[in-house]
Write an enzyme that holds these catalytic residues in place. Structure first.
Site, mmCIF file in Angstrom:
data_model
loop_
_atom_site.group_PDB
_atom_site.id
_atom_site.type_symbol
_atom_site.label_atom_id
_atom_site.label_comp_id
_atom_site.label_asym_id
_atom_site.label_seq_id
_atom_site.Cartn_x
_atom_site.Cartn_y
_atom_site.Cartn_z
ATOM 1 N N ARG A 170 0.809 -1.231 0.000
ATOM 2 C CA ARG A 170 0.000 0.000 0.000
ATOM 3 C C ARG A 170 0.839 1.276 0.000
ATOM 4 N NH1 ARG A 170 -3.059 -3.360 3.166
ATOM 5 N NH2 ARG A 170 -4.910 -4.050 2.045
ATOM 6 N N LYS A 230 5.186 11.710 -11.441
ATOM 7 C CA LYS A 230 4.335 10.847 -12.261
ATOM 8 C C LYS A 230 5.012 9.496 -12.402
ATOM 9 C CE LYS A 230 1.758 14.036 -15.248
ATOM 10 N NZ LYS A 230 1.500 14.448 -16.647
ATOM 11 N N GLU A 239 14.153 17.649 -24.397
ATOM 12 C CA GLU A 239 13.250 18.053 -23.301
ATOM 13 C C GLU A 239 13.843 19.236 -22.526
ATOM 14 O OE1 GLU A 239 10.271 16.750 -23.061
ATOM 15 O OE2 GLU A 239 10.356 14.666 -23.757
ATOM 16 N N LYS A 265 11.175 22.742 -14.298
ATOM 17 C CA LYS A 265 10.096 21.759 -14.215
ATOM 18 C C LYS A 265 9.520 21.723 -12.799
ATOM 19 C CE LYS A 265 8.231 17.325 -15.350
ATOM 20 N NZ LYS A 265 8.342 15.934 -15.793
ATOM 21 N N GLU A 267 -1.903 18.563 -12.810
ATOM 22 C CA GLU A 267 -2.293 19.015 -14.129
ATOM 23 C C GLU A 267 -3.776 19.364 -14.196
ATOM 24 O OE1 GLU A 267 -0.271 16.646 -17.106
ATOM 25 O OE2 GLU A 267 -1.544 17.456 -18.685
ATOM 26 N N ARG A 302 0.658 22.822 -15.639
ATOM 27 C CA ARG A 302 1.587 21.721 -15.937
ATOM 28 C C ARG A 302 1.461 21.261 -17.387
ATOM 29 N NH1 ARG A 302 3.119 16.499 -12.123
ATOM 30 N NH2 ARG A 302 4.543 15.573 -13.625
ATOM 31 N N ASN A 318 3.543 19.883 -22.271
ATOM 32 C CA ASN A 318 3.207 19.127 -23.480
ATOM 33 C C ASN A 318 3.637 19.835 -24.755
ATOM 34 O OD1 ASN A 318 2.007 17.106 -21.995
ATOM 35 N ND2 ASN A 318 -0.019 18.047 -22.084
ATOM 36 N N HIS A 375 4.570 18.007 -27.893
ATOM 37 C CA HIS A 375 4.221 16.606 -27.708
ATOM 38 C C HIS A 375 2.981 16.179 -28.491
ATOM 39 C CE1 HIS A 375 7.325 16.691 -24.716
ATOM 40 N NE2 HIS A 375 7.120 15.428 -24.362
ATOM 41 N N HIS A 389 4.037 13.113 -30.407
ATOM 42 C CA HIS A 389 3.530 11.761 -30.121
ATOM 43 C C HIS A 389 3.044 11.072 -31.389
ATOM 44 C CE1 HIS A 389 2.835 12.535 -25.578
ATOM 45 N NE2 HIS A 389 3.869 11.736 -25.745
ATOM 46 N N HIS A 411 11.772 9.119 -28.332
ATOM 47 C CA HIS A 411 10.749 10.082 -27.920
ATOM 48 C C HIS A 411 11.237 11.524 -28.066
ATOM 49 C CE1 HIS A 411 7.611 11.975 -25.545
ATOM 50 N NE2 HIS A 411 8.552 12.494 -24.778
HETATM 51 N N1 LIG Z 1 7.359 10.239 -15.221
HETATM 52 C C1 LIG Z 1 7.466 11.233 -16.067
HETATM 53 O O1 LIG Z 1 7.123 12.377 -15.775
HETATM 54 C C2 LIG Z 1 8.058 10.974 -17.422
HETATM 55 C C3 LIG Z 1 8.452 12.039 -18.230
HETATM 56 C C4 LIG Z 1 9.049 11.764 -19.454
HETATM 57 C C5 LIG Z 1 9.240 10.447 -19.852
HETATM 58 N N2 LIG Z 1 8.838 9.430 -19.047
HETATM 59 C C6 LIG Z 1 9.036 8.027 -19.440
HETATM 60 O O2 LIG Z 1 10.426 7.785 -19.489
HETATM 61 C C7 LIG Z 1 10.646 6.682 -20.369
HETATM 62 C C8 LIG Z 1 11.837 6.994 -21.233
HETATM 63 O O3 LIG Z 1 12.961 7.195 -20.413
HETATM 64 P P1 LIG Z 1 14.434 7.087 -20.987
HETATM 65 O O4 LIG Z 1 14.535 7.852 -22.221
HETATM 66 O O5 LIG Z 1 15.351 7.380 -19.862
HETATM 67 O O6 LIG Z 1 14.496 5.555 -21.459
HETATM 68 P P2 LIG Z 1 15.088 4.216 -20.823
HETATM 69 O O7 LIG Z 1 14.913 4.157 -19.372
HETATM 70 O O8 LIG Z 1 14.513 3.106 -21.637
HETATM 71 O O9 LIG Z 1 16.638 4.337 -21.162
HETATM 72 C C9 LIG Z 1 17.054 4.335 -22.515
HETATM 73 C C10 LIG Z 1 18.092 3.254 -22.773
HETATM 74 O O10 LIG Z 1 19.326 3.680 -22.233
HETATM 75 C C11 LIG Z 1 19.864 2.711 -21.357
HETATM 76 N N3 LIG Z 1 20.586 3.431 -20.331
HETATM 77 C C12 LIG Z 1 20.057 4.139 -19.310
HETATM 78 N N4 LIG Z 1 21.015 4.778 -18.641
HETATM 79 C C13 LIG Z 1 22.186 4.435 -19.228
HETATM 80 C C14 LIG Z 1 23.538 4.808 -18.989
HETATM 81 N N5 LIG Z 1 23.865 5.668 -18.024
HETATM 82 N N6 LIG Z 1 24.488 4.279 -19.795
HETATM 83 C C15 LIG Z 1 24.149 3.427 -20.815
HETATM 84 N N7 LIG Z 1 22.887 3.072 -21.089
HETATM 85 C C16 LIG Z 1 21.923 3.584 -20.310
HETATM 86 C C17 LIG Z 1 18.692 1.912 -20.883
HETATM 87 O O11 LIG Z 1 19.066 0.611 -20.505
HETATM 88 C C18 LIG Z 1 17.793 1.916 -22.122
HETATM 89 O O12 LIG Z 1 18.180 0.892 -22.975
HETATM 90 C C19 LIG Z 1 9.377 6.482 -21.162
HETATM 91 O O13 LIG Z 1 8.737 5.306 -20.718
HETATM 92 C C20 LIG Z 1 8.546 7.699 -20.807
HETATM 93 O O14 LIG Z 1 7.154 7.435 -20.820
HETATM 94 C C21 LIG Z 1 8.260 9.686 -17.849
HETATM 95 ZN ZN LIG Z 2 8.461 14.105 -23.412
#
Ligand SMILES: NC(=O)c1ccc[n+]([C@@H]2O[C@H](COP(=O)([O-])OP(=O)(O)OC[C@H]3O[C@@H](n4cnc5c(N)ncnc54)[C@H](O)[C@@H]3O)[C@@H](O)[C@H]2O)c1
Ligand SMILES: [Zn+2]
Length: 381
Positions: free
Chosen positions: A129, A151, A193, A239, A249, A259, A263, A266, A270, A285
């Protein structure tokens, strides 16, 4: 180089869930991160979650740093990649945490990019929980974006991020040395970003990136990490400010967009991202968001309400950072039709974010058809 600390103030709530983000540009950050964690979670067993790529590169030194401070660490890895943001993985991770002896008094630590962060944060929000959690973001995207704002969530077959929660971490510790192993395209995607935060909130940040773009591509030296640390902290501050004012939001009346202004880029981004995933050259992305920002700049100018020079400035900047600028091939009807299914639309109209002047945001109501029409008209003209 000084360690920077950014506060994320979440003032809207009575219970104090504000937290600090540490941005550490120096070698040996795992020791300082472990100190901060051990101080907050004395006697609490930790579940350290990573993915198999990050775990192999950075997991060992974090485990050792924590264990050498007397922290009990249950370590587990998920497969790297978006597919791990699933309900199945939530179940597997949770079962494994119980097997490893974690219970109600546990805390979780996410070591990885946005995937590990979103997944681990979501598990933390429902495990027993709800247990506290810490993020150790290892991608630039996670450091400037996903680790700020609380988030969390996973994807469903029906779409991305459809299941989740708001669950603020107790601490975020960004170790910039992890970026040395990050593939260049991932770094560029994070920069998109970061640029977005400047475009919608702070012209000075954008101008700083314009000036120093050629020095942030591969943060190998101490000096380059120092520059990046400054940009990461700046971006987090922006941010944090936006999120702190509108955590969930819901500020639909805010003319700047609350917030939802995050976007920017985006809506079309997207659509392009989704379309690209069906080709053999899928975009990251952040790369799709770069194209989406070009589109949004164009729409703003078309409406006579947006900064008229923004598209050209973005167009000049992106190639210097390894980001794409080839928007027009994506402006096909079948790609733009995807905008209509964007889950963030309200009713039939989209709340579309534009930039009246560099560093400011505003929203306009547009039908997806009007948006598509405007982009196509400019493409032809
Ligand atoms: N919570 C939020 O507010 C929010 C905001 C934006 C994006 N997101 C989410 O974040 C995700 C994308 O995150 P991301 O771009 O970090 O992707 P990810 O976590 O998939 O990382 C990208 C790749 O890089 C590798 N990697 C990570 N750190 C590394 C390092 N230091 N050295 C070598 N390789 C490394 C990972 O293994 C992966 O293969 C999406 O699912 C998206 O929806 C969330
Ligand atoms: Zn984004």
């Amino acid at each position: 180089v000084p360690l920077t600390r950014v506060e994320v103030p979440l003032a809207a709530d009575m219970s104090n869930r504000s937290y600090s983000i540490f941005i550490d540009p120096d070698l040996g950050a795992e020791a300082r991160a472990a100190d901060e964690i051990a101080r907050r979670f004395a006697g609490v067993p930790l579940g350290l979650v990573s993915d198999d790529v990050v775990g192999a590169l950075h997991g060992g030194r974090y485990r050792e740093a924590l264990e050498s401070r007397g922290v009990r660490v249950a370590y587990l890895e998920v497969a790297a990649g978006e597919a791990s943001k699933s309900l199945d993985t939530v179940g597997e991770v949770s079962e494994r945490l119980v097997e490893l002896g974690l219970g109600r008094r546990a805390a979780l630590v996410a070591l990885g990019g946005g995937v590990v962060g979103d997944l681990t944060g979501f598990v933390a929000s429902i495990f027993m929980r709800g247990v506290p959690w810490v993020q150790l973001p290892t991608t630039l995207l996670a450091q400037v974006d996903s680790s700020v704002g609380g988030k969390t969530g996973v994807d469903l077959d029906a779409g991305k991020n459809l299941l989740g929660s708001f669950w603020q971490p107790r601490l975020v510790y960004a170790d910039l040395c992890t970026l040395a192993t990050l593939p260049p395209r991932e770094l560029s995607a994070g920069l998109a970003e970061l640029i977005k935060h400047g475009v919608i909130c702070d012209a000075a940040l954008f101008e700083r990136i314009e000036r120093d773009a050629d020095r942030v591509r591969a943060p190998k030296s101490e000096e380059e990490r120092a520059l990046l640390a400054e940009l990461v902290a700046w971006s987090c501050r922006i941010k944090a400010l936006v999120v702190g004012g509108d955590e969930r939001e819901t500020a639909v009346d805010d003319p700047a967009g609350g917030r939802a202004r995050l976007n920017f880029g985006h809506t079309v981004g997207h659509a392009i991202e989704a379309a690209s995933l069906e080709t053999d050259a899928p975009l990251k992305h952040g790369e799709a968001v770069a194209l989406g920002m070009l589109a949004a700049a164009r729409v703003g100018a078309e409406l006579g309400k947006g900064d008229a020079s923004l598209e050209a400035r973005l167009h000049a900047l992106f190639p210097r950072l390894g980001l794409p600028v080839d928007l027009d091939p994506w402006l096909r009807p079948e790609v733009l039709a995807r905008v209509a299914v964007d889950k963030k639309r309200t009713g039939a109209k989209l709340r579309f974010v534009i930039v009246p002047r560099l560093g400011e945001s505003a929203t306009v109501e547009l039908t997806p058809e009007a948006l598509a029409e405007m982009l196509r008209r400019r493409k032809a003209g």
